[in-house]
Write an enzyme that holds these catalytic residues in place. Structure first.
Site, PDB file in Angstrom:
ATOM      1  N   GLU A 189       1.373  -0.402  -4.901  1.00 43.96           N
ATOM      2  CA  GLU A 189       0.893   0.650  -5.329  1.00 43.96           C
ATOM      3  C   GLU A 189       1.514   1.898  -5.530  1.00 43.96           C
ATOM      4  OE1 GLU A 189      -3.535   2.578  -3.414  1.00 43.96           O
ATOM      5  OE2 GLU A 189      -1.788   2.099  -2.077  1.00 43.96           O
ATOM      6  N   ASP A 225       0.937  -1.098   0.008  1.00 37.54           N
ATOM      7  CA  ASP A 225       0.054  -0.043  -0.001  1.00 37.54           C
ATOM      8  C   ASP A 225       0.740   1.270   0.051  1.00 37.54           C
ATOM      9  OD1 ASP A 225      -2.802   1.247   0.596  1.00 37.54           O
ATOM     10  OD2 ASP A 225      -1.477   1.869   2.359  1.00 37.54           O
TER      11      ASP A 225
END
Length: 716
Positions: free
Chosen positions: A384, A348
């Site tokens: 990401e 993330d």
């Protein structure tokens, strides 16, 4: 297990955390600023605290060994040391601190004033000496043994991978085939009813939204909401305890059982991990673990140390410049691979991990450690590739080992299918693996993890049913969530009974998922999209731990599920849709034909001027199955059928001319997303075919004397 002895042995400084060896447990804790550390033991109910000094220290690591202490023992730490927030020092022995290396945690944070290091409403530099122990979780000693049997890494090649992004609770919470006591748990996800669905759909990997122990934010609890998505980690080694059906003492074994069960079904497990920040927030946040252990080591600080450098939008950012922070992350990754048998990670806000100083640095220490680690470097690594800091959008800029969530793919495909102008060139790049983003760094098409929808944003059903977000249920006056949805409601906002609008929506859904599954790269399907799941226009359901987010299996769109399953099976059957190398745009193996061809609807090949025609929204793509450069695992050349893909995002039907001459003699329609009847006979080259508005048709090249066997059109 309750502590019954006060005997304390010196122990060892490694490994970090609490390690049971069959005789007792070794406890270690790193703190560069601690003047004294107390190990606190609790009974099975979390009470009857017993404090033991840890006088031994090597390299700032405090350690001791307690004979007779084993799995189930609840514990925590109290760190004595300087309290000077202006200098970034926030030690406070009144705060019971979670072990950063805890393998399991018992309980949740209860938002009493005592969990904060300062008097609420007052100056954050004033120390709050209220005892936080009654209001915070206990770390738990775990049993390291598990019967794995013959479980082993599946090592499914990236180019053969189809990812299914899912939420442990949301996937199983409303499934009628799962016993109520297992719904929403790791055991529920391992239930045969879920496994059968995953196998039917044909996915090869599940990407689990965060399962590291996380915290439900204070402001959400006050509003009667919860942190459903889980991007608020506090324990990087512990499976989130609320997802356990077997209880805290067995949560590690339950997660291992889930992994083992998925592996037996041929499905890999990828974890969505949040190493960029923790749940302790900024200078006004709680003191739960890292902040009270060694604030200056664990966090990036600003303005002399009182405040936090934040590139995540959550209040803090972990300090990737400190060796013990890097060690924590690498140790966590290794643990999940070696002890929990997971197959990869999706990171993330990964640009934050690359911020060695202020700028994003693709050669930062974090990536160096991943590159040289013999365990972590061998699993699937997905970034990401952005954060919220300056210069944080880094799609295409991660190192060679990494694949990336391709945000450009999402945006372009959404734009194309809402009939935006000037999309054809970018659409062609996304369809063919985004060589403009990845080829220059020596990467392959599978560096691109392609997605149209993900947890963050509209579902597929909502993408074609809403122009604007509808997040009122989140309690933020609809100000949260992105406004850049690139969606189109197909003629009415939200639910409608108009059959014409419903038909447009269905066709667009089929066109979007078809595009995803015939694109080069790695397709990622958002859980529930195959079932027609809607969040009623909420594009930021991070706090909706309820039926808005949980999948409604009883009212699933079974026809669309069948369509998606056939598309995935079609992709698996044909290597031309999952190449390991980018197209070259020229003849390969002396076939006389380019490995790819681009056509206007009226038949000729595309010219440079055609690509720049802004209103053009129709395109034919020839994929040459005789020109695959990728040998099989034994080095043998492989070939496939050749296909013609016809795309049109126009509002009206478009007439295409099937290519003739060297491109093909006859073309058999395999399927049509407009759901028109599929003819059983091939059509000669040069035939004019009608492609409906917002439609995809896929033709297979056949020969009058077919060398590939009988013609078998796909029936959907």
């Amino acid at each position: 297990m309750e502590s019954t002895k006060n005997e304390v042995w010196p122990g060892q400084a490694y490994p970090l955390g609490a390690t049971y060896d069959g005789i007792g447990t070794n406890f270690t804790l790193f703190s560069e600023v601690a003047e004294r550390v107390e190990l606190c033991l609790f009974d099975d109910s979390g009470g009857n605290e017993q404090r033991l000094d840890m006088p031994e220290a090597d390299g700032y690591v405090r350690h001791c060994f307690l004979p007779g202490i084993g799995p189930g023992q609840r514990y925590g730490y109290r760190v004595h040391g300087p309290h000077d927030p202006d200098a970034g020092l926030r030690c406070n022995p009144a705060k019971l601190l979670q072990d950063p290396y805890a393998k399991a945690l018992d309980g949740q944070v209860r938002w009493d004033r005592a969990v904060y290091g300062y008097p609420l409403g007052g100056d954050d530099r004033v120390r709050n000496d209220s005892d936080s122990a009654p209001f915070v979780p206990r770390s738990v000693v775990t049993n390291p043994w598990f019967e794995w049997g013959d479980d082993h890494p599946l090592r499914i090649p990236w180019h053969e991978t189809v990812v299914y992004e899912c939420h442990v609770k949301g996937l199983s919470m409303r499934h009628p085939g799962i016993p109520p006591d297992l719904r929403g748990t790791y055991a529920g996800l391992a239930h045969p009813a879920v496994i059968e669905h995953l196998r039917r759909l044909g996915v090869t990997a599940v990407e689990l939204m965060p399962v590291h122990q996380f915290v439900h934010d204070h402001y959400l609890i006050d509003r009667g909401l919860r942190n459903y998505w889980g991007y608020n980690s506090i324990g990087f080694f512990a499976p989130h305890n609320e997802y356990s059906a077997w209880g805290v003492a067995q949560v590690v074994s339950e997660f291992r059982y889930l992994v083992k069960t998925l592996h037996e079904a041929g499905i890999e497990v990828i974890l969505d991990v949040v190493y960029n920040h923790t749940a302790e927030g900024n200078h006004l946040g709680p003191v739960l673990s890292f902040k009270g252990i060694d604030n200056r080591a664990y966090y990036r600080l600003a303005d002399g140390g009182r405040y936090y450098f934040d590139t995540t939008g959550t209040g803090n950012t972990l300090n990737m410049r400190h060796p013990h922070v890097l060690q924590l992350i690498i140790d966590s990754l290794r643990y999940w691979v070696t002890e929990m048998h997971v197959d990869g990670f999706r990171f993330d806000l990964a640009a934050s991990l690359a911020r060695q100083f202020h700028q994003v640095d693709r050669l930062s220490a974090f990536f160096d450690l991943i590159q040289v680690d013999p365990v972590v470097s061998q699993v699937k690594l997905v970034a990401e590739p952005w954060d919220v800091g300056e210069g944080g959008y880094q799609v295409g800029n991660f190192p060679t080992l990494w694949s990336e969530w391709n945000g450009r793919y999402r945006d372009t495909v959404r734009d194309y299918w809402r009939s935006a102008d000037y999309t054809l060139p970018d659409f062609a790049y996304r369809l063919t693996g985004s060589s403009d983003l990845y080829e220059r760094t020596g990467r392959r098409p599978y560096a691109s993890v392609n997605f149209v929808t993900a947890h963050d944003g509209f579902t597929l059903a909502d993408l074609v049913a809403y122009n604007s977000k509808h997040n009122e249920a989140n309690g933020e006056d609809n100000h949260d969530g992105t406004d850049d949805n690139r969606s189109w409601n197909s003629g009415a906002e939200g639910p409608t009974d108009d059959p014409a609008i419903l038909e447009i929506r269905e066709r667009r859904r089929r066109a979007l998922i078809t595009t995803l599954l015939v694109s080069q790269g790695v397709p990622m399907v958002r859980h529930g999209d195959e079932l027609g799941h809607s969040q009623r226009g909420n594009n930021n359901a991070y706090c909706q731990d309820n039926e808005l987010s949980w999948l409604d299996w009883e009212h699933a769109d079974k026809k669309f599920l069948d369509f998606c399953a056939e598309l995935v099976a079609f992709r698996h059957r044909h290597p031309v849709f999952r190449r390991r190398h980018f197209f070259e745009g020229r003849p390969v193996f002396d076939t006389g034909l380019s490995d790819i061809g681009w056509f206007r609807p009226d038949g000729p090949e595309m010219t440079p001027d055609d690509w720049q025609t802004g209103f053009a929204k129709s395109l034919g793509v020839f994929l040459n199955g005789d020109a695959l450069p990728d040998p099989d695992r034994r080095g043998h050349r492989i070939s496939d059928d050749s296909f013609l893909l016809l795309f049109t995002a126009h509002y009206e039907d478009v007439v295409f001319v099937l290519p003739d001459g060297p491109w093909g003699e006859q073309w058999l329609l395999n399927f049509d997303t407009a759901f028109v009847p599929v003819p059983s006979e091939p059509r000669p080259a040069g035939t004019k075919v009608v492609v409906a508005a917002r439609d995809v048709q896929i033709f297979r090249r056949v020969y009058r004397s077919s060398r590939s066997g009988p013609v078998e059109p796909i029936t959907l």
